[in-house]
Every structure is written in structure tokens, then in C-alpha cells.
Design a protein around this motif. Structure first.
Motif, PDB file in Angstrom:
ATOM      1  N   ILE A   1     -48.163 -18.626   1.333  1.00 46.00           N
ATOM      2  CA  ILE A   1     -47.485 -18.290   2.579  1.00 46.00           C
ATOM      3  C   ILE A   1     -46.049 -18.801   2.561  1.00 46.00           C
ATOM      4  O   ILE A   1     -45.112 -18.086   2.913  1.00 46.00           O
ATOM      5  CB  ILE A   1     -48.286 -18.853   3.762  1.00 46.00           C
TER       6      ILE A   1
ATOM      7  N   HIS B   1     -44.543 -13.762  10.367  1.00 46.76           N
ATOM      8  CA  HIS B   1     -45.197 -13.792   9.063  1.00 46.76           C
ATOM      9  C   HIS B   1     -46.693 -14.106   9.192  1.00 46.76           C
ATOM     10  O   HIS B   1     -47.520 -13.522   8.508  1.00 46.76           O
ATOM     11  CB  HIS B   1     -44.523 -14.853   8.189  1.00 46.76           C
TER      12      HIS B   1
ATOM     13  N   LEU C   1     -50.371 -12.050   7.989  1.00 50.17           N
ATOM     14  CA  LEU C   1     -51.579 -12.649   7.420  1.00 50.17           C
ATOM     15  C   LEU C   1     -52.806 -12.262   8.251  1.00 50.17           C
ATOM     16  O   LEU C   1     -53.833 -11.846   7.713  1.00 50.17           O
ATOM     17  CB  LEU C   1     -51.408 -14.172   7.395  1.00 50.17           C
TER      18      LEU C   1
ATOM     19  N   ALA D   1     -48.550 -12.962   1.665  1.00 47.34           N
ATOM     20  CA  ALA D   1     -49.342 -13.346   2.838  1.00 47.34           C
ATOM     21  C   ALA D   1     -50.680 -12.615   2.839  1.00 47.34           C
ATOM     22  O   ALA D   1     -51.718 -13.193   3.178  1.00 47.34           O
ATOM     23  CB  ALA D   1     -48.570 -13.047   4.118  1.00 47.34           C
TER      24      ALA D   1
END
Lengths: 334, 291
Positions: B23, B41, B45, B203
């Protein structure tokens, strides 16, 4: 300066004050007063945060930590030591201010805005975790209850009572705080200090070259900003009478307040007040659709960043410019 | 702490570290190339988690196929995110804060959106790898070992692309000076979009590896986002390799700290470490060549 304060900031504040004095005497039910009380508390919170975020230009993302510190410090001291909330709210503000100075020092060393954002966010996360882990003292996520409301004040034959359920007294406390904090901040910011903050925001290197002691001013701004936010947290604690770490220092609080400031206008003195009013009222109207509240806040942040980056407060100067005669006056320093 | 226990702790630290590295290195790649902090972000995920759930569980596709479909889909989303929200804001003078604010708004919007679409319940994805590896006295489920191996493999491929291919040279040139890169004919805008897509793939890989262990839910990205940012800073101003190293370091610090303090304090230690590092070394621990 015009952009930040508008044309007549003291008059605008006076209008707010008159409105707030009139409101309790209108035939409103207690529920409306409750929402307005929350609005006043969050408006002070938003204004305090706006001091570093918009006026000094330091993009901090951890001010919900100061709100939590102010709330818990005041609640814990009044609960465990039996001290009157009238005194402990100042301890709450002081504790938050101290925390502001402590976290201010690492921030002084960094000029990169993303770093400031992440350090302050990490600090808020630490505060939330500590409050939720110290279960013996704060009862963690179960919630800290048994917070005393403000002591009643007898006025003549009547006694003004406070805390949730006593709408009039609670509104009065929040209103006094709202007017007091905004008046003091306005006096501070209209003086040399305010000019210094704006100089640091607009041209840090130039300000420094003219002899502005950056470190001292930034720490000062942090201390004031955190104290204001801490005070609003303390008053909140003695109003709602129960606190959980995730409700005062969780991501929802961050998003709500960020939305209020962005919708109202980052860096405008009165902006966060409009934002707080609009969002507190809308989120109460949407109470039955609880799941949609954060959806709305997220969408509002995105929409305002794109379409109206100066917020509601930023919509005003355009109408002034259109007014005949205004253009012929010499431009004030902005 | 016995030898076996120590070894297990270290391996567990490397495993959680590999997720932080996945990540964080994606965030670092974006930060290094565009100076953008992408607060959405974590939601890439989370969405990848729901994709793998849909492909592998609901539709019952083979794991490899489901994983590829997930990664392709999340790369498209990453590219779209950059094109639609970030690229237009980058033209502004105050873009740095606008982008932070807009991606925070987008992040919470996607979280609440996912909650409305898929509900609040935590949905499990079965283990992709079964059985337990026994090496001496150390026992470790293959699924956990696979996390470490796959993460290293994916980050290795990314590293190779960055430092050994023409695309990598183009990305690094844009990172160093996007205007100069534009002057020699590199389409900086397109490079930025590519970087977001690669970062989304990292991710997505993290989500696929994690989903059997932590179950899929609308908030699964939040916990990892701040860790990812911590990794970016510890690794030093957007350095890809630095972020990978910092990810593993953070994982180790957390698992080792659990040996000394109750586990609910491990995040406090991790974030306090971050603030201490920033105070002492604002340029990060592994400052070196930029991504």
C-alpha cells in the motif's frame, strides 16, 4: 484582509449576536434550540481549526484531537475531582492548547504540506487510541458517562439549568462562548497578529525576511487554535454528557468539520460559521436517513472543492463587485 | 521469548509489513511522481476487496482469473480517479490542499456508498491456499506465507519496471521534473495516469491477499491508509524502494511491540515512531534516489 473578514466584520458579528439574543425568546421548541446549540459549538470548533488551516495556511488535519482532549480533560476532572465545569472547561482549553504546542514543534521542522497533514492526522489517531485504551479511566468505547452539567445559576426568582434537556441554558452557554470567542479572535486577527498570520500564509519566505519570527508565530497560532477547539470540546462534553473516543476523535468528526470549513470557506473568518450552520441543520433533517449523512458530507466536500473552492463566504465578494460605486473606491489591501 | 516464538514473530512482522509495503509503495509512487497525497487509495483497496469477493466467491471463478480481473478493474478505477478528479485540480494554484480535500471527500463518499450498496456486514473470502507449513517448530498457514511471497513478487516486478524499462525511465523523468520531461516529448499527463493505475494494482494485490484474513467490509481501507502514509514518510519523499523497506520496518515494529505491550497499543507505538522520525529526520529514514 477584505477577502478574509468581509467589509464590516464587527457589524456582522453584532448581527449574529443580536440574532442569538432574540432566538431563545422566539416560540421555538426545544429541539430547534438543541440543534442551534450544536451548531454554535461546532461553529467555534470550525473557526478554531480555520485559524491554522485557512488563516495561517498550515494544512493540519488533526484538530479533532484537540476537541477530544478539551472534552475529556474537562469531563474527567469535573467527574473525578468534583470541580465545577465552569472551571474545568478552562482546564480543557488549556490542556488542548498545551497539546497544540507539543505537536506544533515537530511541524515547525517541516515545510512540506503533505507531511504536516500526515503528522497531525497520526497525532489525532494516537489521541483516539489512548482515550479508547485507558479503559480504567475513560471506559473506552463503552463511553464515559456521568459528566456533570454546568452548575445552575440562580437569577432572581428563576434558576437557569444546563445540560441536555435544558435547552435554554445550554443554548445560552453556547451562544456566549460563540460571541466571546469570535469577538476575541476578531480583535486578535484585525491587529498586527492577523496581518502576520496572513503574511506567513501568502509568502512565508518574504515574511521571514522582514523579521517575522516564523517559529514563535506558528506555535502561538497553534496554541490559540487548539485552545479554541479545546474549549468548544469542553462545552460539548458538559452539554451532551457522554463521550466516546470514536465520536469525538474519530474520522467522522474530521470529515464533518472539514466539510463545514470547506463548504463555508477556507480562510474566511465567517465562512466556517455558515458551513457549520448549513451542515448541522441538514444533517439533522437527514437524521432519519442516518447512512446518507457521510455520503452527503463526502459529496459536498468534492463538489465545493471543484465548483466553489472559496465556499459560501467566497460567493459574496462577487455581488459586491457588481454593486455600482463599489468599483470606484480604492481597493483595500486583500 | 523462545527462539521459535521469536522466529514466528519476525515472520508475522514481515507478513503484515508486506501489506504495508504494497500500500505504501503505491502511495509513494504517486507522491514521488505527482506530489499528490491520495486519500482515496484505501477505498481502491476496499473496492478491490469487493471485486475479488464478487469474482471468486459469488461467481465462483478460479482464483487466478478472479485476481487478474480484480486487478484490471481496480487499475481502470485508479486511472479514472486520476483523470476525473485529480488532473483537473492540478491546474490550480492551491492544488495541494484541493487534492487532499477532494480525495478525503471522495474517500468517505465511496465508503458510505459501499455501505449502502453492499451493507454493513463483514463478508468472508475463503483461503486461497490451504494447509499449514511446518518448518522445524514454526507453524505457518500457507495463506500467510503466500502474502509475503506474492507481495515481494509484485513489488519486485514494479521495481524492475521502474528501474529497468523505458516506461520506468519515463516515470522517473517525470518525477524529477515534469516540465522538462514534457519538453523532451514525454506526455506527463499520461504518465501520471499510468502511475495511478500501477499504484491501484499494488493496492488491489494487497486487497486480494488480505481479504481472506480480515474479511471484506466498507471500512477495510481506512486502517491501512494512514499506515500507508506513514510508510511514505518513513521511506523518504516518494522513494519506491524506501517505501518498501519502511513497510517491512513498520510491520516488524508492530509485531515486536506486541511482545512488550498489549496489542491495542501497537498502533500508538507505530504512529509515535512516525512522529519521532519526522521530528528527527524529516527527509525520512531511507532517503535516497527518488522513484
Amino acid at each position: 484582509m477584505l477577502e478574509v473578514f468581509g467589509r464590516h466584520p464587527y457589524r456582522d458579528l453584532l448581527v449574529w449576536t443580536v440574532l442569538l439574543v432574540v432566538v431563545p425568546f422566539l416560540p421555538l421548541d426545544d429541539y430547534v434550540l438543541h440543534i442551534l446549540t450544536l451548531f454554535l459549538i461546532f461553529a467555534v470548533f470550525a473557526t478554531g481549526w480555520n485559524l491554522t488551516l485557512g488563516i495561517l495556511g498550515l494544512k493540519t488535519l488533526g484538530h479533532h484531537a484537540f476537541f477530544a482532549i478539551g472534552a475529556y480533560a474537562s469531563a474527567l476532572v469535573s467527574h473525578y475531582f468534583g470541580v465545577s465545569p465552569w472551571i474545568t472547561i478552562w482546564l480543557g482549553a488549556l490542556a488542548a492548547s498545551f497539546a497544540g504546542v507539543v505537536i506544533g514543534f515537530p511541524i515547525l521542522r517541516i515545510r512540506s504540506m503533505p507531511h504536516v497533514a500526515i503528522v497531525t492526522l497520526a497525532f489525532a489517531e494516537i489521541v483516539r487510541l489512548v482515550l479508547s485504551n485507558l479503559k480504567e479511566i475513560t471506559r473506552g468505547e463503552l463511553g464515559f458517562w456521568g459528566i456533570p452539567p454546568f452548575d445552575p445559576i440562580p437569577i432572581g426568582a428563576r434558576t437557569i439549568e444546563f445540560g441536555l434537556g435544558n435547552a435554554f441554558g445550554s443554548f445560552a452557554v453556547a451562544a456566549v462562548m460563540f460571541v466571546g470567542v469570535h469577538l476575541l479572535l476578531l480583535m486578535l486577527l484585525k491587529s498586527r497578529s492577523g496581518l502576520t498570520f496572513l503574511a506567513i500564509r501568502d509568502a512565508e519566505a518574504a515574511a521571514e525576511s522582514l523579521g517575522v519570527k516564523l517559529a514563535a508565530w506558528k506555535i502561538f497560532a497553534f496554541a490559540v487554535s487548539a485552545a479554541v477547539v479545546g474549549l468548544s470540546g469542553a462545552v460539548y462534553a458538559h452539554y451532551v454528557l457522554i463521550l466516546t473516543p470514536s465520536s469525538v476523535a474519530g474520522p467522522d468528526m474530521l470529515i464533518s468539520l472539514l466539510a463545514m470549513i470547506i463548504v463555508g470557506g477556507v480562510g474566511r473568518f465567517f465562512g466556517p460559521i455558515y458551513g457549520a450552520l448549513l451542515l448541522t441543520v441538514t444533517s439533522e433533517l437527514l437524521r432519519d436517513f442516518g447512512d446518507y449523512r457521510m455520503l452527503l458530507y463526502g459529496a459536498l466536500i468534492v463538489i465545493f472543492v471543484f465548483a466553489a473552492p472559496a465556499g459560501i463566504a467566497g460567493l459574496k465578494p462577487a455581488s459586491w463587485r457588481k454593486r455600482p460605486g463599489a468599483a470606484s473606491k480604492p481597493a483595500e489591501a486583500t | 521469548m523462545s527462539g521459535t516464538h521469536l522466529l514466528e514473530t519476525l515472520i508475522n512482522g514481515l507478513i503484515s509489513g508486506s501489506i504495508y509495503a504494497l500500500i505504501g509503495s503505491g502511495l509513494a509512487l504517486i507522491y514521488g511522481t505527482t506530489r499528490v497525497l491520495n486519500f482515496a487509495h484505501g477505498e481502491l483497496l476496499m473496492l478491490a476487496g469487493y471485486f475479488i469477493l464478487m469474482f471468486a466467491v459469488t461467481l465462483g471463478w478460479p482464483v487466478i482469473l478472479a485476481a487478474i480481473a480484480t486487478i484490471v478493474l481496480v487499475m481502470v478505477l485508479g486511472a479514472l480517479l486520476q483523470r476525473v478528479t485529480i488532473a483537473p485540480l492540478m491546474k490550480r494554484e492551491d492544488w495541494a490542499f484541493s487534492v487532499i480535500a477532494a480525495t478525503i471527500g471522495l474517500s468517505i463518499f465511496l465508503q458510505s456508498g459501499a455501505q449502502l450498496v453492499w451493507g454493513e456486514q463483514y463478508q468472508g473470502v475463503p483461503y486461497f491456499f490451504h494447509g499449514v507449513a511446518v518448518i522445524g517448530e514454526v507453524r505457518m498457514p500457507w495463506q500467510r506465507i503466500a502474502i509475503l511471497v506474492v507481495a515481494l513478487l509484485v513489488m519486485g516486478i514494479c521495481g524492475l519496471i521502474l528501474y529497468r524499462t523505458k516506461l520506468g525511465r519515463i516515470v522517473r523523468a517525470t518525477a524529477q521534473d515534469s516540465e522538462a520531461a514534457l519538453a523532451v516529448g514525454i506526455p506527463a499527463g499520461l504518465v501520471h495516469t499510468t502511475v495511478f493505475a500501477i499504484s491501484a494494482a499494488l493496492a488491489g494485490t494487497g486487497a486480494i491477499l488480505l481479504s481472506p484474513l480480515i474479511t471484506v467490509n466498507p471500512w477495510m481501507g481506512t486502517a491501512y491508509l494512514l499506515k500507508g502514509f506513514a510508510v511514505v514518510i518513513l521511506g523518504g519523499l516518494g522513494s519506491f524502494g524506501g517505501a518498501v523497506a519502511a513497510g517491512f520496518l513498520l510491520g516488524l515494529i508492530e509485531t515486536i511491540s506486541v511482545a512488550f505491550v498489549p496489542s491495542e497499543w501497537s498502533n500508538v507505538i507505530a504512529f509515535a515512531f512516525l512522529i519521532a522520525v519526522i521530528t528527527a529526520r524529516p527527509e525520512g529514514l531511507f532517503a535516497g534516489r527518488g522513484a
